[in-house]
Design a protein around this motif. Structure first.
Motif, PDB file in Angstrom:
ATOM      1  N   ARG A 160       0.877  -1.147   0.032  1.00 42.81           N
ATOM      2  CA  ARG A 160       0.132   0.203  -0.153  1.00 42.81           C
ATOM      3  C   ARG A 160       0.996   1.301   0.201  1.00 42.81           C
ATOM      4  O   ARG A 160       0.399   2.193   0.076  1.00 42.81           O
ATOM      5  CB  ARG A 160      -0.658   0.083   1.169  1.00 42.81           C
ATOM      6  CG  ARG A 160      -2.110  -0.979   1.163  1.00 42.81           C
ATOM      7  CD  ARG A 160      -2.772  -0.853   2.493  1.00 42.81           C
ATOM      8  NE  ARG A 160      -4.293  -1.494   2.161  1.00 42.81           N
ATOM      9  CZ  ARG A 160      -4.526  -2.828   2.537  1.00 42.81           C
ATOM     10  NH1 ARG A 160      -3.363  -3.556   2.967  1.00 42.81           N
ATOM     11  NH2 ARG A 160      -5.708  -3.293   2.262  1.00 42.81           N
ATOM     12  N   PHE A 168      -9.727  -3.646   6.393  1.00 44.05           N
ATOM     13  CA  PHE A 168      -8.523  -3.900   7.435  1.00 44.05           C
ATOM     14  C   PHE A 168      -7.212  -3.212   6.711  1.00 44.05           C
ATOM     15  O   PHE A 168      -7.074  -3.701   5.703  1.00 44.05           O
ATOM     16  CB  PHE A 168      -8.241  -5.344   7.748  1.00 44.05           C
ATOM     17  CG  PHE A 168      -9.600  -5.997   8.180  1.00 44.05           C
ATOM     18  CD1 PHE A 168     -10.153  -5.818   9.504  1.00 44.05           C
ATOM     19  CD2 PHE A 168     -10.483  -6.768   7.436  1.00 44.05           C
ATOM     20  CE1 PHE A 168     -11.482  -6.554   9.918  1.00 44.05           C
ATOM     21  CE2 PHE A 168     -11.411  -7.330   7.555  1.00 44.05           C
ATOM     22  CZ  PHE A 168     -11.972  -7.268   9.125  1.00 44.05           C
ATOM     23  N   VAL A 169      -6.824  -2.479   7.323  1.00 43.26           N
ATOM     24  CA  VAL A 169      -5.467  -1.641   6.850  1.00 43.26           C
ATOM     25  C   VAL A 169      -4.405  -2.605   6.288  1.00 43.26           C
ATOM     26  O   VAL A 169      -3.630  -2.297   5.407  1.00 43.26           O
ATOM     27  CB  VAL A 169      -5.171  -0.523   7.791  1.00 43.26           C
ATOM     28  CG1 VAL A 169      -4.679  -1.082   8.926  1.00 43.26           C
ATOM     29  CG2 VAL A 169      -4.156   0.405   7.141  1.00 43.26           C
ATOM     30  N   MET A 222       4.248   6.183   3.837  1.00 44.92           N
ATOM     31  CA  MET A 222       4.337   7.556   4.293  1.00 44.92           C
ATOM     32  C   MET A 222       4.306   8.139   5.534  1.00 44.92           C
ATOM     33  O   MET A 222       4.102   7.350   6.364  1.00 44.92           O
ATOM     34  CB  MET A 222       3.394   8.452   3.255  1.00 44.92           C
ATOM     35  CG  MET A 222       1.773   8.292   3.766  1.00 44.92           C
ATOM     36  SD  MET A 222       0.862   8.989   2.798  1.00 44.92           S
ATOM     37  CE  MET A 222      -0.521   9.168   3.650  1.00 44.92           C
ATOM     38  N   ASN A 276       0.009   3.833   5.415  1.00 42.45           N
ATOM     39  CA  ASN A 276      -0.205   3.494   4.144  1.00 42.45           C
ATOM     40  C   ASN A 276      -0.487   4.591   3.238  1.00 42.45           C
ATOM     41  O   ASN A 276      -1.311   5.454   3.703  1.00 42.45           O
ATOM     42  CB  ASN A 276      -1.205   2.378   4.120  1.00 42.45           C
ATOM     43  CG  ASN A 276      -2.551   2.619   4.765  1.00 42.45           C
ATOM     44  OD1 ASN A 276      -2.666   3.053   6.005  1.00 42.45           O
ATOM     45  ND2 ASN A 276      -3.667   2.676   3.913  1.00 42.45           N
ATOM     46  N   ARG A 277       0.003   4.628   2.294  1.00 45.22           N
ATOM     47  CA  ARG A 277      -0.351   5.823   1.298  1.00 45.22           C
ATOM     48  C   ARG A 277      -1.615   5.685   0.429  1.00 45.22           C
ATOM     49  O   ARG A 277      -2.149   6.535   0.136  1.00 45.22           O
ATOM     50  CB  ARG A 277       0.714   5.793   0.149  1.00 45.22           C
ATOM     51  CG  ARG A 277       0.465   7.134  -0.862  1.00 45.22           C
ATOM     52  CD  ARG A 277       1.867   7.203  -1.662  1.00 45.22           C
ATOM     53  NE  ARG A 277       2.910   7.386  -1.281  1.00 45.22           N
ATOM     54  CZ  ARG A 277       3.673   8.697  -0.797  1.00 45.22           C
ATOM     55  NH1 ARG A 277       2.737   9.678  -0.708  1.00 45.22           N
ATOM     56  NH2 ARG A 277       4.692   8.518  -0.228  1.00 45.22           N
ATOM     57  N   THR A 278      -1.974   4.264   0.211  1.00 43.54           N
ATOM     58  CA  THR A 278      -3.176   3.932  -0.488  1.00 43.54           C
ATOM     59  C   THR A 278      -4.185   3.153  -0.064  1.00 43.54           C
ATOM     60  O   THR A 278      -3.806   2.450   1.161  1.00 43.54           O
ATOM     61  CB  THR A 278      -2.975   3.398  -1.821  1.00 43.54           C
ATOM     62  OG1 THR A 278      -2.037   2.245  -1.657  1.00 43.54           O
ATOM     63  CG2 THR A 278      -1.931   4.591  -2.832  1.00 43.54           C
ATOM     64  N   ASN A 279      -5.037   3.032  -0.235  1.00 42.22           N
ATOM     65  CA  ASN A 279      -6.160   2.204   0.207  1.00 42.22           C
ATOM     66  C   ASN A 279      -6.242   0.491  -0.169  1.00 42.22           C
ATOM     67  O   ASN A 279      -6.084  -0.358   0.627  1.00 42.22           O
ATOM     68  CB  ASN A 279      -7.764   2.626  -0.242  1.00 42.22           C
ATOM     69  CG  ASN A 279      -8.894   1.603   0.105  1.00 42.22           C
ATOM     70  OD1 ASN A 279      -8.974   1.227   1.331  1.00 42.22           O
ATOM     71  ND2 ASN A 279      -9.597   1.267  -0.964  1.00 42.22           N
ATOM     72  N   CYS A 314     -11.564  -2.353   1.328  1.00 44.30           N
ATOM     73  CA  CYS A 314     -10.214  -2.898   2.299  1.00 44.30           C
ATOM     74  C   CYS A 314     -10.753  -2.756   3.756  1.00 44.30           C
ATOM     75  O   CYS A 314     -10.481  -1.332   4.122  1.00 44.30           O
ATOM     76  CB  CYS A 314      -9.291  -1.957   1.661  1.00 44.30           C
ATOM     77  SG  CYS A 314      -8.944  -2.428  -0.012  1.00 44.30           S
TER      78      CYS A 314
HETATM   79  C1  LIG Z   1      -5.073   2.921   4.613  1.00 47.93           C
HETATM   80  O1  LIG Z   1      -5.520   1.706   4.379  1.00 47.93           O
HETATM   81  C2  LIG Z   1      -6.805   1.519   4.995  1.00 47.93           C
HETATM   82  C3  LIG Z   1      -7.436   0.048   4.738  1.00 47.93           C
HETATM   83  O2  LIG Z   1      -7.264  -0.180   3.322  1.00 47.93           O
HETATM   84  C4  LIG Z   1      -7.845   2.641   4.393  1.00 47.93           C
HETATM   85  O3  LIG Z   1      -9.128   2.420   4.920  1.00 47.93           O
HETATM   86  C5  LIG Z   1      -7.213   4.074   4.508  1.00 47.93           C
HETATM   87  O4  LIG Z   1      -7.932   5.089   3.592  1.00 47.93           O
HETATM   88  C6  LIG Z   1      -5.860   3.933   3.768  1.00 47.93           C
HETATM   89  N1  LIG Z   1      -5.008   5.415   4.044  1.00 47.93           N
HETATM   90  C7  LIG Z   1      -5.064   5.974   2.696  1.00 47.93           C
HETATM   91  C8  LIG Z   1      -4.473   7.434   3.053  1.00 47.93           C
HETATM   92  O5  LIG Z   1      -5.400   5.789   1.684  1.00 47.93           O
END
Ligand SMILES: *[C@@H]1O[C@H](CO)[C@@H](O)[C@H](O)[C@H]1NC(C)=O
Ligand SMILES: *[C@@H]1O[C@H](CO)[C@@H](O)[C@H](O)[C@H]1NC(C)=O
Ligand SMILES: *[C@@H]1O[C@H](CO)[C@@H](O)[C@H](O)[C@H]1NC(C)=O
Ligand SMILES: *[C@@H]1O[C@H](CO)[C@@H](O)[C@H](O)[C@H]1NC(C)=O
Ligand SMILES: *[C@@H]1O[C@H](CO)[C@@H](O)[C@H](O)[C@H]1NC(C)=O
Length: 495
Positions: A307, A400-401, A310, A327-330, A398
């Motif tokens: 993910r 769960f992170v 950052m 995490n930078r992305t979902n 998603c």
């Molecule tokens: C980090 O991941 C979680 C789960 O996938 C998500 O809900 C959250 O938006 C993400 N953070 C970013 C900055 O995208």
């Protein structure tokens, strides 16, 4: 360009630069009749989302014998079936390794195979783990008969450091012809000593004659905390090339360190939560074909999903040199890294600088979209060409992170890369082919792997799936002779 037969290096170069297309992908659908039933679905740690249950696959050095291993649908006993290297149909009857709980790794020899599994020790064994917890074990079969069996944990194995068991192996087995050694890298939990009750990982070596050998600088009784993914590949001498994902914030090339010490090579920063780090090497039933050596060269390629990372902060529990990241992305995207040898990463390592926003600038991304990517694997065609594969989910949810995601399966992708990890053309997409076992370079230069042909539903959890099959499929991707292992006859093969 296809169909044009031109006997020049230019045509080979053009062919290499072309996209992979349907004509490069050959399916052998349901060709292998299994003597016992197999459950192709394994639920993931924490989420219960479906993963392919791994079916290890291996081909012998002479290219003439191939074997597939699978766990019986009853969840006890491993069956090892020899298959024809051209048709993938069964040859002879399967060997059953009784008591095995996970098909954890397979090496094919010209005269048989070696299998990594885990099983309960015989009742009455002094100092066996409590509650019949399985212990890692390596079997060697020659011409269909067991030659030896060597425990890789349990009583008598690195006793001074604490005794280990493996409820889940989530590891891999590799063999070096040059060194005459098997190496196994797997998850453990200790039941005596300082680490009792904790989860970690272990690397063990076994000689050709079945003797467990302790090699300074290569064997390890305890490495990465809560290993959340392994990548392991052979080398000409120990230590073999190894990578671990841990639960503190990083993925390490730990060939030299064997653990997660901060003087190791930091491949990536990952957000970790609840002992997960995003299933970088596939999570449950993953940890195979993530690290591949370019033929006889010293170079390796590694593929994983991430993910991104950052806003680095210090991991105060671990101390200086260790970081946490957001995490930078979902969703997860596909990342690769290249190594010039088993100790050395090409390009920059991941940063450990506290306060840095950009914790993933070193990553070479193969995808950058909003689809969730999982089940990444890498294999090589020869010295100069590799294949990276992954699955995608569109509009992923998603929940769960640091775990997997759910949603509509959007296809399996196959991307050719060159020896520098540069993309060659665009990826081939397939919606009816999956990668569910080791990706093996065959004697004819193609990369082949096993899978179960099925509707692949990634939309929800599958606690205690009772799915079952007696048909195994295989698929292969070939470059029609452009494989650099056969440069000399590439023009003939292309014709
Ligand atoms: C980090 O991941 C979680 C789960 O996938 C998500 O809900 C959250 O938006 C993400 N953070 C970013 C900055 O995208
Ligand atoms: C590869 O060879 C097969 C037949 O062997 C042919 O059908 C296919 O079109 C070829 N693919 C490419 C990309 O040349
Ligand atoms: C087995 O191989 C190991 C490592 O090469 C060696 O030390 C040992 O003596 C051998 N054992 C037997 C019984 O041959
Ligand atoms: C691959 O590279 C190694 C050295 O890096 C060399 O020894 C070997 O011959 C090469 N193999 C082929 C098929 O080109
Ligand atoms: C992982 O990311 C989440 C936010 O997406 C954050 O709440 C959590 O603290 C991060 N974990 C670590 C160990 O930094």
């Amino acid at each position: 360009m296809r169909g044009v037969v031109a006997f020049s290096l230019l045509s080979v170069a053009l062919r290499v630069a072309a996209d992979l297309t349907e004509s490069n992908l050959h399916r052998y659908t349901e060709v292998l009749a299994l003597q016992s039933s197999f459950n192709p679905i394994k639920e993931a740690y924490w989420t219960g989302y479906p993963h392919h249950r791994r079916t290890p696959f291996a081909v012998s050095p002479d290219g003439k014998s191939a074997y597939i291993a699978y766990l019986d649908a009853s969840e006890t006993d491993i069956h090892v079936q020899q298959v024809d290297v051209s048709t993938f149909e069964a040859t002879g009857t399967a060997v059953t390794v009784s008591g095995g709980k996970e098909a954890g790794g397979l090496v094919a020899h010209n005269d048989g195979f070696a299998l990594l599994t885990n099983e309960a020790m015989p009742s009455g064994t002094t100092n066996a783990p409590p509650s019949n917890t399985p212990v890692p074990v390596l079997y060697r079969y020659t011409d269909g008969k067991q030659t030896w069996k060597t425990w890789l944990g349990g009583p008598g194995v690195h006793e001074a450091d604490g005794l280990s068991a493996s409820p889940d192996l989530n590891g891999d087995l590799a063999y070096s012809e040059q060194a005459g050694l098997y190496g196994a890298y797997f998850v453990i939990t200790d039941y005596s000593g300082d680490a009792a009750g904790h989860f970690g990982d272990s690397i063990q070596y076994v000689a050709d004659n079945g003797t467990l050998v302790t090699i300074a600088g290569a064997s390890s009784s305890w490495g990465c905390s809560h290993n959340t993914g392994i990548a392991f590949e052979s080398a000409d001498e120990p230590p073999f090339a190894s990578i671990c994902a841990e639960d503190q914030g990083a993925i390490w090339l730990n060939t030299k360190t064997l653990g997660m010490s901060s003087d190791g090579v930091k491949i990536s920063n990952e957000n970790t939560t609840n002992g997960g780090s995003g299933e970088p090497m596939g999570g449950m039933s993953g940890s195979y074909s993530a690290l591949a050596r370019f033929a006889e060269s010293s170079r390796y390629i590694f593929a994983w999903v991430s993910r991104g990372a950052m806003d680095l902060t210090e991991n105060t529990w671990m101390g200086s040199g260790y970081t946490h990241a957001l995490n930078r992305t979902n969703n997860r995207n596909v990342a690769i890294s290249l190594f010039s040898d088993k100790y050395t990463m090409v390009g920059k390592q991941a940063t450990s600088e506290v306060g840095v926003e950009d914790g993933d600038s070193q990553i070479t991304w193969l995808t950058e979209g909003a689809n969730d990517c999982s089940n990444a694997h890498a294999a090589t065609f020869g010295n100069n060409s590799g294949l990276v594969t992954w699955e995608e989910i569109s509009d992923p949810i998603c929940d769960f992170v640091a775990m997997g995601c759910r949603g509509q399966f959007a296809g399996t992708f196959f991307q050719q890369v060159d020896s520098d990890g540069k993309k060659v053309g665009t990826p081939l997409k397939s919606t009816d082919t999956f990668v569910a076992g080791d990706m093996v370079t065959m004697a004819d230069g193609r990369i082949c792997w096993p899978y179960v042909s099925m509707d692949w539903d990634l939309s929800q959890a599958v606690y205690a799936s009772t799915s079952s099959t007696t048909k195994m499929s295989f698929a292969c991707i070939g470059l029609n002779g452009t494989s650099t292992t056969r440069m000399a006859d590439s023009c003939m093969a292309a014709a």
